[in-house]
Design a protein around this motif. Structure first.
Motif, PDB file in Angstrom:
ATOM      1  N   SER A 120       0.882  -1.116  -0.324  1.00 57.62           N
ATOM      2  CA  SER A 120       0.060  -0.213   0.501  1.00 57.62           C
ATOM      3  C   SER A 120       0.863   0.943  -0.107  1.00 57.62           C
ATOM      4  N   GLY A 121       2.441   1.174   0.929  1.00 55.46           N
ATOM      5  CA  GLY A 121       3.468   2.358   0.474  1.00 55.46           C
ATOM      6  C   GLY A 121       3.345   2.184  -0.938  1.00 55.46           C
ATOM      7  N   LEU A 122       3.860   1.594  -1.420  1.00 52.84           N
ATOM      8  CA  LEU A 122       4.509   1.854  -2.350  1.00 52.84           C
ATOM      9  C   LEU A 122       3.554   2.328  -3.975  1.00 52.84           C
TER      10      LEU A 122
ATOM     11  N   GLU B  33       2.873  10.012 -10.392  1.00 56.38           N
ATOM     12  CA  GLU B  33       2.670   9.990 -11.662  1.00 56.38           C
ATOM     13  C   GLU B  33       1.917   9.144 -12.294  1.00 56.38           C
ATOM     14  N   PRO B  34       0.208   9.234 -12.688  1.00 56.00           N
ATOM     15  CA  PRO B  34       0.108   7.947 -12.687  1.00 56.00           C
ATOM     16  C   PRO B  34       0.123   7.398 -13.996  1.00 56.00           C
ATOM     17  N   ASP B  35       0.300   8.753 -14.841  1.00 56.52           N
ATOM     18  CA  ASP B  35       0.696   8.401 -16.488  1.00 56.52           C
ATOM     19  C   ASP B  35       2.208   7.556 -16.808  1.00 56.52           C
ATOM     20  N   ARG B  36       3.395   8.387 -15.527  1.00 54.80           N
ATOM     21  CA  ARG B  36       4.505   7.376 -15.858  1.00 54.80           C
ATOM     22  C   ARG B  36       4.450   6.782 -15.081  1.00 54.80           C
ATOM     23  N   ILE B  37       4.202   4.881 -15.331  1.00 58.64           N
ATOM     24  CA  ILE B  37       4.527   3.964 -14.012  1.00 58.64           C
ATOM     25  C   ILE B  37       5.879   3.516 -14.861  1.00 58.64           C
ATOM     26  N   ASP B  38       6.615   2.709 -13.868  1.00 62.54           N
ATOM     27  CA  ASP B  38       7.796   1.399 -13.840  1.00 62.54           C
ATOM     28  C   ASP B  38       7.789   0.602 -13.096  1.00 62.54           C
ATOM     29  N   LEU B  39       6.456  -0.327 -12.923  1.00 62.40           N
ATOM     30  CA  LEU B  39       6.342  -1.045 -12.764  1.00 62.40           C
ATOM     31  C   LEU B  39       7.358  -2.000 -11.668  1.00 62.40           C
ATOM     32  N   VAL B  40       8.460  -1.980 -11.844  1.00 63.97           N
ATOM     33  CA  VAL B  40       9.868  -2.794 -11.353  1.00 63.97           C
ATOM     34  C   VAL B  40      10.480  -2.088 -10.467  1.00 63.97           C
ATOM     35  N   GLU B  41      10.938  -0.806 -11.044  1.00 66.95           N
ATOM     36  CA  GLU B  41      11.057   0.106 -10.299  1.00 66.95           C
ATOM     37  C   GLU B  41      10.673   0.810  -9.253  1.00 66.95           C
ATOM     38  N   GLN B  42       9.071   0.437  -9.129  1.00 73.36           N
ATOM     39  CA  GLN B  42       8.254   1.927  -8.613  1.00 73.36           C
ATOM     40  C   GLN B  42       7.828   0.334  -6.751  1.00 73.36           C
ATOM     41  N   LEU B  43       7.188  -0.953  -7.693  1.00 74.45           N
ATOM     42  CA  LEU B  43       6.719  -1.672  -7.022  1.00 74.45           C
ATOM     43  C   LEU B  43       7.522  -3.194  -7.106  1.00 74.45           C
ATOM     44  N   ALA B  44       7.397  -3.829  -7.747  1.00 75.10           N
ATOM     45  CA  ALA B  44       7.948  -5.429  -7.970  1.00 75.10           C
ATOM     46  C   ALA B  44       9.178  -5.516  -7.435  1.00 75.10           C
TER      47      ALA B  44
ATOM     48  N   ASN C 186      19.013 -11.967 -19.104  1.00 73.57           N
ATOM     49  CA  ASN C 186      18.890 -13.600 -18.160  1.00 73.57           C
ATOM     50  C   ASN C 186      17.911 -14.380 -18.763  1.00 73.57           C
ATOM     51  N   ALA C 187      18.235 -15.541 -19.632  1.00 72.41           N
ATOM     52  CA  ALA C 187      17.206 -16.795 -20.036  1.00 72.41           C
ATOM     53  C   ALA C 187      16.886 -17.340 -18.734  1.00 72.41           C
ATOM     54  N   VAL C 188      17.374 -17.235 -18.349  1.00 69.01           N
ATOM     55  CA  VAL C 188      17.452 -18.569 -16.515  1.00 69.01           C
ATOM     56  C   VAL C 188      16.364 -17.755 -15.732  1.00 69.01           C
ATOM     57  N   LEU C 189      16.495 -16.462 -15.395  1.00 70.94           N
ATOM     58  CA  LEU C 189      15.898 -15.811 -14.915  1.00 70.94           C
ATOM     59  C   LEU C 189      14.938 -14.398 -15.400  1.00 70.94           C
ATOM     60  N   ARG C 190      13.535 -14.997 -16.015  1.00 72.43           N
ATOM     61  CA  ARG C 190      13.377 -14.481 -17.111  1.00 72.43           C
ATOM     62  C   ARG C 190      12.050 -13.705 -16.880  1.00 72.43           C
ATOM     63  N   GLY C 191      12.725 -11.639 -17.127  1.00 65.71           N
ATOM     64  CA  GLY C 191      10.961 -10.852 -16.512  1.00 65.71           C
ATOM     65  C   GLY C 191      11.651  -9.458 -17.533  1.00 65.71           C
ATOM     66  N   PRO C 192      10.687  -8.642 -17.554  1.00 67.58           N
ATOM     67  CA  PRO C 192      10.752  -7.448 -17.996  1.00 67.58           C
ATOM     68  C   PRO C 192      11.787  -6.414 -16.851  1.00 67.58           C
ATOM     69  N   ARG C 193      12.727  -5.813 -17.700  1.00 68.71           N
ATOM     70  CA  ARG C 193      13.649  -4.903 -17.074  1.00 68.71           C
ATOM     71  C   ARG C 193      12.981  -3.351 -16.379  1.00 68.71           C
ATOM     72  N   GLN C 194      11.760  -3.118 -16.956  1.00 65.72           N
ATOM     73  CA  GLN C 194      11.051  -2.101 -17.037  1.00 65.72           C
ATOM     74  C   GLN C 194       9.979  -2.539 -17.339  1.00 65.72           C
ATOM     75  N   LEU C 195       8.485  -2.256 -17.159  1.00 66.27           N
ATOM     76  CA  LEU C 195       7.205  -2.346 -17.193  1.00 66.27           C
ATOM     77  C   LEU C 195       6.152  -1.099 -17.278  1.00 66.27           C
ATOM     78  N   ARG C 196       6.951  -0.097 -18.026  1.00 65.22           N
ATOM     79  CA  ARG C 196       5.076   1.195 -18.324  1.00 65.22           C
ATOM     80  C   ARG C 196       4.509   0.934 -18.580  1.00 65.22           C
ATOM     81  N   ILE C 197       3.569   1.873 -17.644  1.00 67.55           N
ATOM     82  CA  ILE C 197       1.727   1.610 -17.732  1.00 67.55           C
ATOM     83  C   ILE C 197       1.548   3.183 -17.779  1.00 67.55           C
ATOM     84  N   ALA C 198       0.307   2.977 -17.045  1.00 68.03           N
ATOM     85  CA  ALA C 198      -0.724   3.679 -17.241  1.00 68.03           C
ATOM     86  C   ALA C 198      -1.743   4.392 -16.369  1.00 68.03           C
TER      87      ALA C 198
END
Length: 411
Positions: free
Chosen positions: A124-126, A132-143, A393-405
């Motif tokens: 909840s705190g994160l 800026e709801p129109d510019r969120i990087d989910l990796v950096e700001q939460l995940a 990384n092919a072993v630990l696969r995931g987005p480096r950034q996930l830009r959403i709004a």
């Protein structure tokens, strides 16, 4: 010259969608290039090998001379103290039992569930901090910050020290991703220094907890008097480092892959928005459909074994392609369909057998809470980039950034 199938799977250019390549891989249940690893990709064969005591996780048992395409990404891990995931019984079993005593059943059956209110406050705190709801990087700001903060609380890292812990974890985790554009010497020095600082910090914290224990997991491990005895300091260091790195790396990818999949499947997202209880089957299907751990490399047979009519020799390099097995049509109907209502979803997303994911209950709960809160609080969420940029990384696969709004962040 056309690159080999294994080379294509490991090529970063295919990271956004490796699943057509996994389909090709399954056509040969045991894929082998001369001088390379043996790669097993079908569900039932992988599951049998995960439970086969003849398969070793100890890299010291590898005796054949094999080209290892993942040597660069594995190099960072090998510099850490050997942890129980890379050991075989009986050493593995002893350390895993000792680590599990303060973490889960039967001795601490409520440890993870009792963390639920704290996990909710962190998430909840994160989300509250999104400016800026129109510019969120989910990796950096939460995940990313969410599971690292959770591991700090679990281990008993004082809150004022958490920023330092985050920095070390980030540097060590980054060293696991191959980066041909970076200076390997500079990168190696940074990773080595981060591990050194992390080790020194953990050693000090362990000694402090031995004299002044709290109710955290590190205190319990440092002062344990179990039937297996007490962990040596180096064993405790390697276990704490394992909990930190493995405990957040997979969860970052699970949350990020999860939100990406939900935004690509808005009807499922709407179900979650209407009822957060849907988070449980959604996360299980995510672990099958977009598993955070795609490959298990660096296994080796302790004797010659036959798999799918192919003899894999003793000491050879063996890889298990979990993500390919998770989409095996011989096991799952419509395997390329994201279906949280799937019955009998015994996926390989968290492994199986004695080396199954130690922190699975916590990872599941973190992902369930994160995704249900994001679904509830983000009004009209949408992707700003699809596909997103992926980690190398092919072993630990995931987005480096996930830009959403979104239109707004609800209270």
């Amino acid at each position: 010259m056309t690159p080999s199938l294994l080379h294509q799977i490991l090529d970063h250019a295919h990271r956004a969608d490796p699943y057509p390549l996994y389909e090709q891989l399954r056509a040969t249940p045991v894929y082998h290039e001369e001088g390379g690893p043996y790669v097993v990709s079908t569900y039932y064969e992988i599951r049998r090998l995960l439970h086969d005591p003849r398969i070793s996780s100890d890299a010291r048992k590898l005796t054949s001379i094999t080209r290892d395409p993942l040597a660069q990404s594995a190099q960072g891990e090998s510099a850490l103290p050997t942890n129980f995931l890379r050991l075989d019984p009986p050493e593995h079993d002893r350390l895993r039992r000792m680590t599990n005593r303060p973490f889960g059943p039967p001795h601490c059956p409520h440890r993870v569930d009792q963390m639920r209110p704290d996990l909710h406050r962190i998430v909840s705190g994160l989300i509250d901090a999104i400016a800026e709801p129109d510019r969120i990087d989910l990796v950096e700001q939460l995940a990313y910050p969410f599971p690292v903060t959770v591991i700090c609380r679990l281990l008993g890292v004082p809150q004022e020290d958490e920023p330092r812990f985050h920095t070390w974890a980030d540097t060590v985790a980054a060293s696991l991703d191959p980066d041909p554009d970076a200076d390997p010497v500079t990168r190696g020095k940074a990773a080595h220094e981060a591990r050194k600082q992390l080790g020194m910090y953990l050693a000090g914290l362990i000694e402090e907890r031995r004299t002044k224990p709290g109710d955290d997991m590190l205190s319990a491990l440092a002062t344990a008097d179990s039937p297996d005895g007490a962990m040596a300091t180096m064993e405790l260091l390697s276990t704490a480092a394992l909990l930190l790195i493995a405990g957040h790396e997979t969860t970052v990818n699970l949350i990020t892959n999860g939100m990406l999949t939900l935004l690509r499947n808005p009807h499922v997202l709407q179900r979650l928005q209407a009822d957060p209880r849907h988070a449980v089957p959604i996360v299980e299907e995510l672990l099958r459909f977009e598993p955070p751990v795609q490959l298990l490399p660096q296994r080796t047979p302790l004797t010659d074994i036959e798999v799918g009519g192919v003899t894999i020799p003793k000491g050879a390099s063996l890889w298990l392609a979990l993500a390919a097995g998770n989409r095996d049509p011989q096991r799952f109907q419509d395997p390329d369909l994201f279906d949280p209502d799937r019955n009998d979803n015994q996926h390989l997303g968290l492994g199986s057998g004695i080396h199954s994911c130690f922190g699975a209950p916590l990872a599941r709960l973190e992902a369930q809470l994160a995704l249900s809160e994001l679904a509830r609080r983000l009004d009209n969420p949408r992707l700003l980039q699809d596909p997103p940029p992926y980690r190398r990384n092919a072993v630990l696969r995931g987005p480096r950034q996930l830009r959403i709004a979104c239109d707004e962040v609800r209270p």
